[in-house]
Structure formats: structure tokens, C-alpha cells
Design an enzyme around this catalytic site. Structure first.
Site, PDB file in Angstrom:
ATOM      1  CB  CYS A 253      -0.940  -0.003   1.194  1.00 45.02           C
ATOM      2  SG  CYS A 253      -0.073  -0.231   2.738  1.00 45.02           S
ATOM      3  N   GLY A 423      -2.892   7.372  11.001  1.00 43.35           N
ATOM      4  CA  GLY A 423      -3.153   8.474  11.922  1.00 43.35           C
ATOM      5  C   GLY A 423      -4.513   9.135  11.806  1.00 43.35           C
ATOM      6  N   GLY A 426      -6.025   9.667   8.453  1.00 44.97           N
ATOM      7  CA  GLY A 426      -6.580   8.463   7.838  1.00 44.97           C
ATOM      8  C   GLY A 426      -7.496   7.699   8.768  1.00 44.97           C
TER       9      GLY A 426
END
Lengths: 504, 426
Positions: A253, A423, A426
């Protein structure tokens, strides 16, 4: 037999999963008293066993999931063994800390039972990584793999579990759900016998982890923008981008989704990407790729983790058989083009802004689709670097290195991790690369600031115990020369990394 | 108000009065006198709730009946599902549930040929004794002094006379008792050449779980075979993984000709028992299959539940949990004994079967009461009141086990106080 069973049968897998959690709680009870020496001995044994079978499990994972490249998965798996351990070896999460000046003693309290999801994209590496984090933090772990990667995940988990037990870990310290399903995961995540969830995977699973009522460490999707500043050495930057995007067919990712540069640099970047092994698409190819990758139902899942040439063929684009990455070109950095979304495949969208300010504005918005994740910066202009990093809603900006590996701590000095905390940007509780320290809380013994206290005489030896030697028939004699072994292994990995990073 | 829909009671006191009036005055009085006047109301997992609302952790488990705890959700689901399809069935006919369960039982013990079903442990013991008599054409049955095998006609005659004489059910001409751990005494009886079988609990429960000495059970089995008698293991309390293996005799290197199991076989939710026999012993089933019949024996619902009980007990997670629980109590009891050495003087343990010895002829009654007051229900041994039966279940979790020990520790001063007053009275 027709029409299925005549009686309802209880979900055996669910029941077994609950029993695994109970067993893990027993293992955790004993393991959290282990001393540092015992913890490191178990961690070493697990790292070694995991390393030894990294290639075998990489092959199994690719065969099972159809994602990625065996050779690259092998590297990723190996990075989650000795390198991961080396990074955390000196982080002592076992011994009480004494701060005589502040008159505070801290006692480590491991979480207990971790319920950990392992995604389809990095199944074995995640099993390795989360198991070693659990060992270093003195927790028990129950892993739940993605259903499409269950065979390889279960095999990997069994290998590390056996190695851990042979090195003296309590039985049941590392377990894996054999037959995972969404209802099973949701029910176990909500169990009051779980102390913390480590959620990696699709957004739905991560949100479910946060909604479970249990403490959770979750991560979100990425959509990394790599900015190639005019100050960059374009060829080196292009090589990083191609190496990163082709690594395991972009299944991490942390891989770059968009290569952003300035118009003044556009042709130069295109040329450099071509030289580095990318196929830069013309307008028609770009359109074909867009319509192949985004059908009616969103991103075309069959493209995930496939090679550039495979995707090109499916999309109807003629490319050289040596093409490592496909580069669709969107000349203007508008926000709405589908090609600016996350792509877990070796497709890197190239675009150019008129000036640095427009570039930052675009990058900032594009990164919101992978908020809290990662970005890359290529160049030497420190002012631009800081301005870019300040504006971006991400918690990692990888500089002059491949983002796939860099953000995950494998080509930078960031902590090696397969959990990239996204965090608050997100919607995650954690914004850094997750490590074993996140799985331990500390009881703080705080003396009155004005009251005399002699912390030197406090006996803390009873907080840990040397575990009794195990009578398990699986017990083996510890390797007498692990150090030599490990150094050889390190050399191997470094060589692999060097070849991967080329000039870096 | 305790309104159960079908019936209601104004209070626990009213219930106790009616129970004494219509049901069993002796039992009602006994528990009141013992200071443990429990009337189990709600129950789930390893918890019992008295009608007063008091919560007790169940370490009695009725001898392993509640091995999986009370109303284990998975077993309840199995039974509910079974009720949508089966009832108790018709014992005359072959049945899918009985055949499947019998096959599963035989698979756990390959030297056995048939599973013969009953509804309770005593019925299984009847079956065992009848089978041995059939196979040997002899009548005499030997058991141990303070052994316990049930309360039906033949089974009660094997046991302590407290339970047989009152009903004139003792049969001294056919049933003999020899001391436990004394193979020579057994041989003296066997030598006479007229013994059909020796029956013994692998670890005698009602006697307080005294441990068989090394080689004792094997010597008994060998002696039986030497003199043409059958060796019967009563596995009602030691079977079903309670000693760490599926059947207790497996841990002692035995190969009984016949063994019986019950209690936990029905998961605590549907009664079923089984008598397992070798091909040779089971020949009566070939000669006359209807020689023994039982309407409720081997009911299809019981077979379905039993089938699932066995499947659950074979799961690696359960086996591992048993190991953790057994080791935890071994360690914890050793520590507890050191802390309370004035009254707590010994631990007998094999797996999840524990007998705790206290330094007073009725010490376990006091400890049982003290534990009750501290939220733990464990029963003394009827035939040796120095010993408390302490029987954790197979799916106990770490937190509950720790809580039990914490409560145990808290109960010791009270036990000490009770014992002091008992000594004064004595």
C-alpha cells in the site's frame, strides 16, 4: 446427498476461533512474566525459522493469491525476520524503567491477546511481522488471514508457532484461524477476551475493527504521490519509481500511485522513466488502460498484483516484453481522473503541474484518497521538501528512495513495518509505523515530587522470571552459533536490497 | 416473586418448604444443615446462580456432567437443531444418530467393538455387569471398598452398603469388595475361579479421588485375565478428557474388556450413557440383540449431543486448554497448600480431576461451606469427608481460574474458623 445437511450444524470454525482466543489468554498469562533473555531467544528462533522458509511461503502465497512476484515476496518475507528483529533488538519492553530524577518507575504491561488480521496482499510477511511484534512485546497473538490467502498464512503461522514453542514459548502463543470468514472476524473482534486488534486489510475490515468496542490499531489505504522536483536527479528518481512500482507488482500500500512533476520537467521525466524500464503510454493507451482498470464496479480486481505486461495485454496495449511499469499520462493534474486513484498494480500515473504551488495543491488533494499514508519526494530543494511535507496529509515522506520499500522502513531508517499507521488524517489511532512498543502500556509508579524517595533500593527483579525449561517433545537445543548465521543472512539480504535499489 | 410461567414461587423459602413437602425432605434438610442451601436458578458457563441471586463458580460439575460448563452455546445449538428433526427415537430400530455415535465412540477406542447405550451411568454399569456375566458364565462381581458405580439393582450392589442396605439391595453372595490399591486382596477373590468381573473407577471419585498406585490398575487387569474374569473400567468421572486423555484408562496403559461412560457424554443437556465392549464380550448382541432394552437409552437426541461432545473434545484447542488448566491448578494448589499448611495437607490430581485433603475427618465439609460463602461451589467426597472434590471443566479460561484461586485463598480463614468450632464440638 442432495440439498445439503438435514440438520443445522454449529459453526465449528467460529467455535474453534473462540477456543483459540482462550488458549492465547493462557499463553499470554505465562509469557508476560518471561525475562528479556527468554523473549529474545524466542524471537531469534522465530526469525530464523521464518527466514528459512521465506521463499517456500512466498511461492505458496503467489500460487494461492495470484498476487505479486515470488522473488519480491521472498525479500519482503525475509525483511520481516532478522532485519525486523535487529531493528527492535535494543528496544527493551521487558525490563522496568527507573527514572531517578523524576522519581518515576515504569513497569511494562503487555496488552495480552492480540487479534491480528493479515491481508491478501502481504499474507506471509504480515504473519511474520505481527508474530515477531507479539513476541517482542510479550503478547499472545491470534492471526486471522484473508480467506484468499489462508493456506499460505496458516502454513507460515504454524512454522513460527512451532519455532516459538521449541524455543520455550508457551503453547498457543501464536495461533492462526484456519477457516476465516467475515462473520467470524467480526465476532472475534468484538470478543471481550481480545485486548487489542491489529487491523490490516480493506477499509471495511479496518472500520469494523474500530467499531468492535475493543482497542484497535488500524491502517487505511494509500495513494502515494511521488513529486519529482526540478532539483531531482531525474534518472535516479525514475529508477526509484520503476523499482518501487515493479516491486512485488505494486502490492504494497506504500507504492507510488502518481508521479507528479512540473511542466518544465515533463519530457525529461518521461524519457527517464522510459530508460528505467517503464512503458509511457500515449493518449490512446492511457484511455485503454483507464477503461480496463476501472469498469462499472470500481477498480478491476483481477489487475491487482499482476505484472505490467500481463495488464498491458488485457488492456490491449502493445508493450515491450521487458516493460516493468505502465505509465499512463494525464497532462493536467485535475482531480477527477480515475487514474489518480490508488492502484495496487504496476501502473503509475504521470502528470505535471504548471508550478510548485499548483503541484502541492494537487498532491494534497490526491493524497486525501490515501489520507495519512505516504508520499515521496525526489530532489534536493529543502525548501520545497519542507513545504511539500507540511502541506501533505500524510505521515511519511520518503526522500530520494522507492516509496514502496521506503515508507515501510526497508530502504530508509523508518521502522520496518507492514502496518503503516495512517493516523488521524486516515481515521486511525496511530500515525507511525507500528512496532512492538505500541502493544505494551506501562504502569507508572510516581513518587511525590517533594517527598524524598530512594528508587535505587527498589527491588524490581520479581517482575520477570526465567521461564522453566520446557518439557515439550518439540524442544530443541538452541543453535550454538546464531550470531554467525545471522550475519551471513544479513549479508544476503543486503545484497538483495542493493540489487533492488540499484544505485542507492 | 419467582415466576417461571409454568409455576411460580413467592420466595426461596417457599420453594424450600414445598421441595421438602413434595419432593425430598432429607436432601432439603441436609444442605441447609451443611450451610450450603443452594437452589440453582440461572446457570451459564461455569456459573450457577442461587435463587437469592448469589453467583457461584461451579467446581462440582456433577462429576463432569458439566465438563463444558452449563448450557454450552454450541451444545445447546446442537440439541435445538436436533429437536427440529429427532426425538428420543425408537430403541427397537437402527437409527442414524445411534449408528453414527456408536461409530464415533468405537473410533476413540479401537479395541472395542460395540457401544451399547443407556440413559445414565448406572444403566451403563448394569450393562457392563450383565455383559461380563454373559461372557464368563459366572456371577460374582468384585469391586473396591468405597467404590461407587450407581444406584440401580446391580450397580448399587457393587458399592458402599450405605446405599444398598437401606433398600435391602446388598447381595453379599454375589458382590464382594476388596481394599483399593491392594492387588493381592483381589487375587484372593479371583483365585476362587467364580468371578465374572472386577469393576473399578479409574480414579475412585466418591472416595475422594485417591490415586491408584503405580501399576495397580494394570496388575488388576492382568489378574482378571489370569483367572478368566473381565476387567471393567468405570469411566463416568474420568472419561471425556478429564484426566488429559479421552479415557482415563488410556493413561494407565490398560485395555479393559468393558468400560462405561456417562455424565458429560450428554453435555449436561441430554442424558445418555454408554457401555463399550469388546467383540468377545458383546456376543450377546449377536445372540439376542433385544436381551437388554431401554426406551430412553441411546435416545437419538442424546446420541446427537454425545457425538458433538466427542468431536469438541478432540479439538486441539480444547486439548491444549485442558493442559493449561491442569498445570495452573497443580501450581496454584501447591502454593495454596504452602500458605495454609495448617489445614490444607494434600492434593491428589490427575488432569482436571483433583481431590484436596484437609486435616480433619470432616474438613472438606467446612471448606465446601467456606468456599460457598465465597462464591465457589465444590463438593466434599461422600465417602471420605476429609477430601474436597475439585473438578474444573475443560473450557475454563485463565481469568476464571485465577478468580477461583483468589476466592479459595479468601475462603481459607473462614474454613479455619469453621474447623475450630467443629473440633470444639468433637
Amino acid at each position: 446427498m442432495d440439498g445439503g445437511a438435514r440438520l443445522n450444524v454449529p459453526d465449528r470454525d467460529l467455535s474453534s476461533a473462540h477456543m483459540k482466543v482462550g488458549r492465547a489468554a493462557w499463553a499470554a498469562k505465562y509469557y508476560q512474566t518471561f525475562d528479556r533473555e527468554a523473549v529474545l531467544r524466542i524471537a531469534e528462533a522465530v526469525a530464523k525459522a521464518a527466514f528459512d522458509r521465506a521463499a517456500e511461503f512466498a511461492e505458496l502465497a503467489v500460487e494461492e493469491t495470484g498476487y505479486g512476484v515470488v522473488e519480491h515476496k521472498t525479500i519482503k518475507n525475509r525483511l520481516c525476520t532478522h532485519d525486523l528483529l535487529d531493528h527492535y533488538r535494543d528496544m527493551d519492553l521487558v525490563t522496568p524503567r527507573v527514572d531517578e530524577d523524576r522519581k518515576i518507575i515504569e513497569l511494562p504491561k503487555p496488552a495480552g491477546v492480540i487479534f491480528a488480521l493479515a491481508p491478501v496482499t502481504n499474507p506471509v510477511a504480515t504473519v511474520y511481522y505481527k508474530s515477531i511484534l507479539a513476541i517482542l512485546s510479550r503478547n499472545a497473538i491470534v492471526l486471522s488471514p484473508h480467506p484468499m490467502a489462508k493456506q499460505s498464512s496458516v502454513a507460515a503461522a504454524r512454522a513460527v508457532a512451532e519455532a516459538a514453542e521449541a524455543a520455550g514459548a508457551p503453547s498457543g502463543l501464536i495461533q492462526c484461524v484456519e477457516e476465516p470468514s467475515v462473520p467470524l472476524v467480526e465476532e472475534i473482534m468484538a470478543s471481550d477476551k481480545i485486548n487489542v486488534i491489529m487491523a490490516t486489510g480493506g477499509n471495511m475490515m479496518v472500520r469494523a475493527a474500530y467499531s468492535s468496542g475493543n482497542p484497535a490499531l488500524g491502517v487505511g489505504p494509500g495513494n502515494a504521490v511521488a513529486f519529482v522536483d526540478p532539483s531531482a536527479q531525474v534518472d535516479a528518481a525514475a529508477k526509484c519509481l520503476v523499482d518501487s512500482k515493479s516491486f512485488d507488482n505494486s502490492i504494497l500500500c506504500t507504492n507510488e500511485s502518481i508521479c507528479l512533476t512540473l511542466e518544465e520537467n515533463f519530457d525529461n521525466v518521461k524519457r527517464a522513466l522510459r530508460t528505467a524500464g517503464a512503458h509511457v503510454c500515449n493518449e490512446e493507451d492511457t484511455d485503454r488502460l483507464r477503461s480496463y482498470l476501472w469498469g462499472d464496479k470500481g477498480f478491476n480486481l483481477e489487475a491487482i498484483g499482476k505484472s505490467a505486461t500481463w495488464i498491458a495485454e488485457r488492456a490491449g496495449i502493445r508493450v515491450s516484453p521487458t516493460a516493468k511499469v505502465l505509465v499512463p499520462v494525464v497532462p493536467k493534474p485535475g482531480q477527477d481522473d480515475l487514474l489518480f486513484k490508488e492502484k495496487l498494480c504496476p501502473v503509475l500515473t504521470l502528470t505535471a503541474a504548471v508550478d510548485f504551488q499548483q503541484a502541492v495543491t494537487f498532491a494534497k488533494h490526491a493524497a486525501k484518497r490515501g489520507a495519512g499514508h505516504s508520499a515521496a519526494f525526489h530532489g534536493n530543494d529543502q525548501t520545497h521538501l519542507v513545504a511539500f511535507s507540511q502541506a501533505m496529509p500524510v505521515y511519511r515522506v520518503v526522500v530520494n528512495a522507492p516509496c514502496s520499500q521506503g515508507a515501510a522502513g526497508f530502504a530508509t531508517y523508518l521502522p520496518p513495518s507492514f502496518m503503516i499507521g495512517t493516523g488521524y488524517s486516515g481515521r486511525s489511532s496511530i500515525g507511525e509505523n507500528v512496532g512492538p512498543q505500541h502493544l505494551v502500556h506501562w504502569t507508572k509508579i510516581a513518587f511525590g515530587s517533594d517527598v524524598p524517595a530512594n528508587l535505587e533500593v527498589v527491588d524490581l527483579s520479581q517482575t520477570t522470571q526465567t521461564p522453566a525449561p520446557t518439557a515439550s517433545p518439540m524442544a530443541t537445543v538452541p543453535d550454538p552459533s546464531p550470531q554467525t548465521d545471522r550475519n551471513e543472512i544479513r549479508q544476503l539480504i543486503l545484497e538483495e536490497l542493493r540489487s533492488l535499489k540499484g544505485s542507492l | 416473586m419467582f415466576n417461571y410461567g409454568y409455576f411460580s414461587f413467592a420466595s426461596k423459602e417457599e420453594l424450600l418448604t414445598k421441595a421438602a413437602e413434595y419432593w425430598n425432605p432429607g436432601k432439603v434438610k441436609f444442605w441447609q444443615d451443611a450451610g450450603t442451601p443452594m437452589v440453582i436458578d440461572r446457570r451459564e458457563g461455569y456459573f450457577l446462580h442461587d435463587m437469592t441471586g448469589k453467583r457461584l463458580i461451579d467446581l462440582h460439575l456433577n462429576g463432569g456432567t458439566y465438563n463444558f460448563g452449563h448450557r454450552h452455546p454450541e451444545l445447546v445449538e446442537v440439541l435445538k437443531s436436533g429437536l427440529d428433526y429427532f426425538d428420543i427415537g425408537n430403541h427397537w430400530f437402527p437409527s442414524v444418530a445411534r449408528a453414527a455415535f456408536a461409530e464415533k465412540l468405537v473410533a476413540t477406542t479401537p479395541h472395542m467393538k460395540y457401544a451399547i447405550f443407556g440413559a445414565g451411568g448406572a444403566e451403563a454399569v448394569e450393562l457392563a455387569i450383565k455383559t461380563a456375566r454373559y461372557a464368563t458364565k459366572r456371577k460374582k462381581i468384585v469391586s473396591i471398598i468405597k467404590g461407587y458405580h450407581g444406584h440401580s439393582g446391580l450397580s448399587v450392589a457393587t458399592g458402599d452398603e450405605r446405599f444398598s442396605k437401606i433398600f435391602l439391595a446388598d447381595r453379599p453372595e454375589e458382590f464382594f469388595q476388596v481394599p483399593f490399591n491392594d492387588p493381592d486382596a483381589l487375587e484372593q477373590e479371583l483365585k476362587k475361579g467364580d468371578v465374572a468381573a472386577f469393576i473399578i473407577e479409574t480414579i475412585p471419585a466418591t472416595y475422594g479421588f485417591p490415586m491408584p498406585e503405580d501399576g495397580y490398575l494394570k496388575a488388576c487387569q492382568d489378574l482378571c485375565h489370569k483367572y478368566g474374569a473381565k476387567f471393567i473400567s468405570d469411566e463416568v468421572q474420568t472419561g471425556l478428557m478429564r484426566t488429559g486423555v479421552m479415557w482415563g484408562w488410556q493413561g494407565y496403559g490398560l485395555k479393559p474388556d468393558i468400560f462405561v461412560c456417562g455424565k458429560g457424554l450428554g453435555g449436561g443437556i441430554y442424558p445418555v450413557s454408554a457401555c463399550m465392549v469388546t467383540e468377545e464380550c458383546g456376543q450377546w448382541q449377536v445372540e439376542d440383540g433385544a436381551a437388554h432394552i431401554s426406551t430412553a437409552g441411546g435416545s437419538e437426541l442424546g446420541c446427537l449431543v454425545g457425538h458433538h461432545v466427542l468431536e469438541m473434545l478432540q479439538r486441539p484447542e480444547i486439548i491444549s486448554n485442558i493442559d493449561f488448566v491442569a498445570n495452573f491448578f497443580a501450581r496454584s494448589m501447591a502454593e495454596m497448600m504452602a500458605r495454609h499448611s495448617d489445614l490444607f495437607v494434600g492434593v491428589r490430581q490427575r488432569g482436571l480431576v483433583l481431590g484436596l485433603e484437609f486435616d480433619h475427618p470432616e474438613g472438606a465439609i467446612a471448606v465446601s461451606r467456606a468456599l460457598y460463602e465465597n462464591g465457589v461451589w465444590a463438593i466434599f467426597s461422600s465417602l471420605d469427608k476429609r477430601v474436597l472434590q475439585f473438578k474444573p471443566g475443560v473450557v475454563k479460561d485463565v481469568e476464571l481460574c485465577q478468580e477461583i484461586m483468589d476466592r479459595f485463598d479468601a475462603a481459607m480463614p473462614r474454613a479455619r474458623q469453621l474447623l475450630r468450632s467443629m473440633r470444639r464440638v468433637a
